[in-house]
Design a protein around this motif. Structure first.
Motif, short mmCIF file in Angstrom:
data_model
loop_
_atom_site.label_atom_id
_atom_site.label_comp_id
_atom_site.label_asym_id
_atom_site.label_seq_id
_atom_site.Cartn_x
_atom_site.Cartn_y
_atom_site.Cartn_z
N CYS A 115 39.03 38.29 37.65
CA CYS A 115 38.47 38.88 38.85
C CYS A 115 37.08 38.30 39.07
CB CYS A 115 38.41 40.39 38.65
SG CYS A 115 37.94 41.33 40.09
N CYS A 116 36.61 38.38 40.27
CA CYS A 116 35.22 38.04 40.58
C CYS A 116 34.82 36.65 40.13
CB CYS A 116 34.25 39.07 40.00
SG CYS A 116 34.50 40.71 40.67
N LYS A 121 34.94 36.28 44.63
CA LYS A 121 36.24 36.73 45.13
C LYS A 121 36.95 37.47 44.01
CE LYS A 121 38.15 33.88 48.63
NZ LYS A 121 39.20 32.95 48.97
N SER A 122 37.72 38.46 44.41
CA SER A 122 38.61 39.11 43.46
C SER A 122 39.89 38.30 43.39
CB SER A 122 38.94 40.53 43.92
OG SER A 122 37.82 41.35 43.78
N LYS A 154 39.82 54.64 44.00
CA LYS A 154 39.83 54.85 42.56
C LYS A 154 40.59 53.74 41.83
CE LYS A 154 39.55 59.88 42.80
NZ LYS A 154 40.29 61.14 42.61
N LEU A 155 41.73 53.35 42.39
CA LEU A 155 42.50 52.27 41.77
C LEU A 155 41.72 50.97 41.77
CD1 LEU A 155 46.09 52.88 43.18
CD2 LEU A 155 45.33 53.13 40.82
N LEU A 156 41.10 50.67 42.90
CA LEU A 156 40.33 49.44 43.01
C LEU A 156 39.12 49.47 42.07
CD1 LEU A 156 40.40 46.75 44.45
CD2 LEU A 156 39.12 47.77 46.31
N HIS A 190 38.32 46.98 39.03
CA HIS A 190 37.03 46.29 39.04
C HIS A 190 36.30 46.49 37.70
CE1 HIS A 190 33.41 44.54 40.68
NE2 HIS A 190 32.73 45.66 40.54
N LEU A 191 36.30 47.72 37.20
CA LEU A 191 35.63 48.01 35.93
C LEU A 191 36.28 47.27 34.77
CD1 LEU A 191 35.06 51.85 36.29
CD2 LEU A 191 33.28 50.10 36.14
N LYS A 192 37.60 47.28 34.74
CA LYS A 192 38.33 46.71 33.61
C LYS A 192 38.44 45.19 33.66
CE LYS A 192 41.02 50.78 32.45
NZ LYS A 192 42.36 51.35 32.31
N SER A 193 38.05 44.61 34.77
CA SER A 193 38.15 43.15 34.83
C SER A 193 36.81 42.55 35.26
CB SER A 193 39.28 42.73 35.77
OG SER A 193 39.09 43.28 37.06
#
Length: 109
Positions: free
Chosen positions: A11-12, A20-21, A74-76, A80-83
């Motif tokens: 990600c990112c 970009k994600s 929440k899913l996004l 985002h946090l985990k990746s």
């Protein structure tokens, strides 16, 4: 709808256009599907207003849309946090934490 493992994609990552994600097709399809349902719900609310449906019924539908949209957020955020966030911290970029706090404050308004 379950999201796949967060290790499926990076990600990112920097690109020529900026950050970009890079969601897997499964994650992207899940998010788009949920957003399509929300879009339909919003069109339904518009129709309710146009048909002079009882205000309480319209307000309940609005609450439903807000809840569903919060679920997408929440899913996004979880992805985002985990990746993205972990990846950037591992690269030594702690500015991501300030960015995350600002974003979470916006989400919690």
């Amino acid at each position: 709808m379950d999201l796949p493992s967060y290790k499926d994609s990076s990600c990112c990552s920097p690109s020529e256009e900026g950050r970009k994600s890079h969601h897997s097709d499964q994650v992207k399809n899940s998010l788009v599907s949920r957003l399509n349902r929300i879009e339909g719900q919003v069109r339904g609310i518009k129709g309710m207003i146009e048909k002079d449906v009882y205000c309480d019924d319209v307000l309940n539908q609005i609450a439903s849309v807000q809840s569903t949209l919060n679920g997408v957020g929440k899913l996004l955020l979880e992805h985002h946090l985990k990746s993205c966030v972990i990846e950037r911290i591992q690269e030594g970029d702690t500015e991501v934490l300030t960015e995350l706090i600002i974003t979470m404050n916006k989400l919690m308004k």
